[in-house]
Write an enzyme that holds these catalytic residues in place. Structure first.
Site, PDB file in Angstrom:
ATOM      1  N   ASP A 115      88.620  62.765  17.472  1.00 17.51           N
ATOM      2  CA  ASP A 115      88.123  62.396  18.908  1.00 17.51           C
ATOM      3  C   ASP A 115      86.633  62.435  19.021  1.00 17.51           C
ATOM      4  O   ASP A 115      86.027  63.297  18.926  1.00 17.51           O
ATOM      5  CB  ASP A 115      88.980  63.066  19.651  1.00 17.51           C
ATOM      6  CG  ASP A 115      89.156  62.473  21.287  1.00 17.51           C
ATOM      7  OD1 ASP A 115      88.693  61.182  21.490  1.00 17.51           O
ATOM      8  OD2 ASP A 115      89.282  63.186  22.112  1.00 17.51           O
ATOM      9  N   HIS A 116      86.005  61.213  19.500  1.00 20.76           N
ATOM     10  CA  HIS A 116      84.465  61.514  19.933  1.00 20.76           C
ATOM     11  C   HIS A 116      83.730  61.959  18.661  1.00 20.76           C
ATOM     12  O   HIS A 116      82.797  63.071  18.860  1.00 20.76           O
ATOM     13  CB  HIS A 116      84.373  62.088  21.187  1.00 20.76           C
ATOM     14  CG  HIS A 116      84.875  61.496  22.255  1.00 20.76           C
ATOM     15  ND1 HIS A 116      84.495  60.491  23.016  1.00 20.76           N
ATOM     16  CD2 HIS A 116      86.068  61.917  23.013  1.00 20.76           C
ATOM     17  CE1 HIS A 116      85.175  60.003  23.855  1.00 20.76           C
ATOM     18  NE2 HIS A 116      86.326  60.755  23.936  1.00 20.76           N
ATOM     19  N   GLU A 167      83.271  52.717  20.048  1.00 24.69           N
ATOM     20  CA  GLU A 167      83.318  52.502  21.825  1.00 24.69           C
ATOM     21  C   GLU A 167      81.887  51.887  21.930  1.00 24.69           C
ATOM     22  O   GLU A 167      80.957  52.053  21.648  1.00 24.69           O
ATOM     23  CB  GLU A 167      83.243  54.243  22.141  1.00 24.69           C
ATOM     24  CG  GLU A 167      83.174  54.055  23.662  1.00 24.69           C
ATOM     25  CD  GLU A 167      83.539  55.392  24.399  1.00 24.69           C
ATOM     26  OE1 GLU A 167      84.069  56.209  23.622  1.00 24.69           O
ATOM     27  OE2 GLU A 167      83.019  55.515  25.452  1.00 24.69           O
ATOM     28  N   GLY A 256      90.212  58.973  28.524  1.00 20.39           N
ATOM     29  CA  GLY A 256      89.938  59.407  29.968  1.00 20.39           C
ATOM     30  C   GLY A 256      91.349  58.849  30.740  1.00 20.39           C
ATOM     31  O   GLY A 256      91.113  58.724  32.104  1.00 20.39           O
ATOM     32  N   SER A 258      94.490  60.512  31.445  1.00 20.60           N
ATOM     33  CA  SER A 258      95.440  61.753  32.307  1.00 20.60           C
ATOM     34  C   SER A 258      95.524  61.106  33.644  1.00 20.60           C
ATOM     35  O   SER A 258      94.544  60.639  34.421  1.00 20.60           O
ATOM     36  CB  SER A 258      94.642  63.028  32.233  1.00 20.60           C
ATOM     37  OG  SER A 258      94.939  63.763  31.025  1.00 20.60           O
ATOM     38  N   ASN A 298      94.566  57.796  25.706  1.00 18.05           N
ATOM     39  CA  ASN A 298      94.115  59.151  25.087  1.00 18.05           C
ATOM     40  C   ASN A 298      94.625  59.978  26.423  1.00 18.05           C
ATOM     41  O   ASN A 298      94.092  59.974  27.692  1.00 18.05           O
ATOM     42  CB  ASN A 298      92.518  59.215  25.031  1.00 18.05           C
ATOM     43  CG  ASN A 298      92.203  58.767  23.753  1.00 18.05           C
ATOM     44  OD1 ASN A 298      92.876  58.207  23.056  1.00 18.05           O
ATOM     45  ND2 ASN A 298      91.108  58.962  23.378  1.00 18.05           N
TER      46      ASN A 298
END
Ligand code: G3H
Ligand code: 13P
Ligand code: ZN
Length: 354
Positions: A115-116, A167, A256, A258, A298
């Site tokens: 991730d990232h 991204e 992002g 959640s 995510n």
């Protein structure tokens, strides 16, 4: 200049010399994202991408996804990799595959995803260490530099059939070391050029989601007159539609995502915590996004909240408790419940194993 194959050979020698074995994700029983994304787009659902740092999170993710027969993406951030140790992570992912089989999934579909990733080197290291998918996040770079870096990662990863997420656009919030104050929506006019020139397998876009438990400042929200709770601004579905018009059927990712469940925020605050005005993305909007080309969603913060809420409750109810199993166990159960809810009610990825 060494070509990529010679470089790979030298890397293997280096790994051997240092007694570290390079490994293919296929030998660990993992899969890449390609087939599952195709099916998710055609089927109108999204694959859950849950971050993990420890055994309890991994147990809860595998239990939830296996019992519900959902494909799943295990996400590891740079911070998580440092926290848990990359060698241990590799074996944990391999163990996760075996655990899923034990839980009745004859052929689990589990992705181990970086991730990232913020450099070619970390992405390469993950490919060599058995990850089946990597994200190269060049979103903070100037456009041409993002393209060059993303393409370099794609060229390396695709040799080993590892899928790559890029991204475009910037999310507000914290992405490991990168903190963005404001978000910049993805520019739909850039996506064809980016996807074509980089060869990425999926594209993370910015449409108003953001990282962490404080996704919006109170002044960006309205207040529900009945409850007094903050109501966040809606996601920019017009930007998502414009991206899908430009790249029909192309796998889109939402970071992002959640929802920051109020019950966990209340539980934390009632048991000695302090999370004022935490606010997330309403689940109805994520449900709507899952029906489109958004095929990976995510979720990390909700797991942190579930864990912390359960642990705080045990400590408040039983101040004498000091056996970690007595507070990590309830935390694991709470996370499993939350993951199951996301899989069934938000992403609709249950019963979608091939
Ligand atoms: O995108 C951010 C993820 O929630 C990972 O967070 O870098 O604190 O592990 P972390
Ligand atoms: P949340 O902070 O909303 O859980 O987002 C997680 C994420 O995007 C990981 O890459
Ligand atoms: Zn993210």
């Amino acid at each position: 200049m060494l070509n990529l194959q010679s470089q790979r050979f030298l890397d293997r020698l280096f790994f051997k010399y240092n007694k570290i074995m390079a490994v293919s994700y296929k030998d660990l029983g993992l899969v890449n994202t390609r087939e599952m994304f195709k099916r998710a787009i055609n089927g109108g659902y999204a694959i859950p991408a849950f971050n993990f740092n420890n055994m309890e999170q991994l147990q809860a993710i595998i239990k939830a996804s296996s019992e519900l027969k959902s494909p799943v993406i295990l996400q590891v951030s740079k911070g998580a990799r440092n926290y848990a140790n990359q060698t241990l992570l590799r074996y944990m992912a391999q163990g996760a595959v075996e655990y899923a089989k034990e839980l009745g999934c004859a052929r689990p579909e589990i992705v181990l995803h970086l991730d990232h990733g913020d450099s070619f080197e970390i992405c390469k290291s993950c490919v060599d260490f058995g990850f089946s998918s990597v994200m190269i996040d060049g979103s903070a770079l100037p456009y041409e530099e993002n393209i060059a870096l993303t393409k370099k990662v794609v060229d390396y990863a695709h040799q080993f059939d590892v899928s790559v997420e890029g991204e475009l656009g910037v999310l507000a919030g914290v992405e490991d070391d990168v903190v963005a104050e404001v978000s910049h929506y993805t520019k739909p006019e850039e996506v064809i050029d980016f996807a074509t020139r980089t060869g990425v397998d999926s594209l993370a876009i910015s449409i108003g989601t953001s990282h962490g438990a404080y996704k919006f400042k109170p002044e960006q929200c309205t207040r529900d007159p009945k409850t007094g709770k903050l109501v966040p601004p809606p996601l920019a579905f017009d930007v998502l539609d414009a991206v899908m018009d430009k790249l029909p059927g192309f796998p889109i990712v939402l970071h992002g995502s959640s929802s920051v469940p109020q019950e966990y925020v209340d539980m934390i605050n009632e048991n000695g915590g302090k999370l004022p005005d935490a606010v997330g993305i309403p689940e109805e909007q994520l449900r709507k996004a899952s029906k489109s080309a958004v095929c990976k969603i995510n979720i990390d913060s909700d797991s942190r909240l579930a864990f912390t809420a359960a642990v705080r409750k045990v400590f408040a109810d039983k101040p004498g408790e000091f056996d970690p199993r007595k507070f990590c166990g309830p935390a694991r159960d709470e996370m499993e419940k939350m993951y199951k809810h996301k899989i069934v009610d938000v992403l609709a990825s249950d019963n979608k194993l091939a």
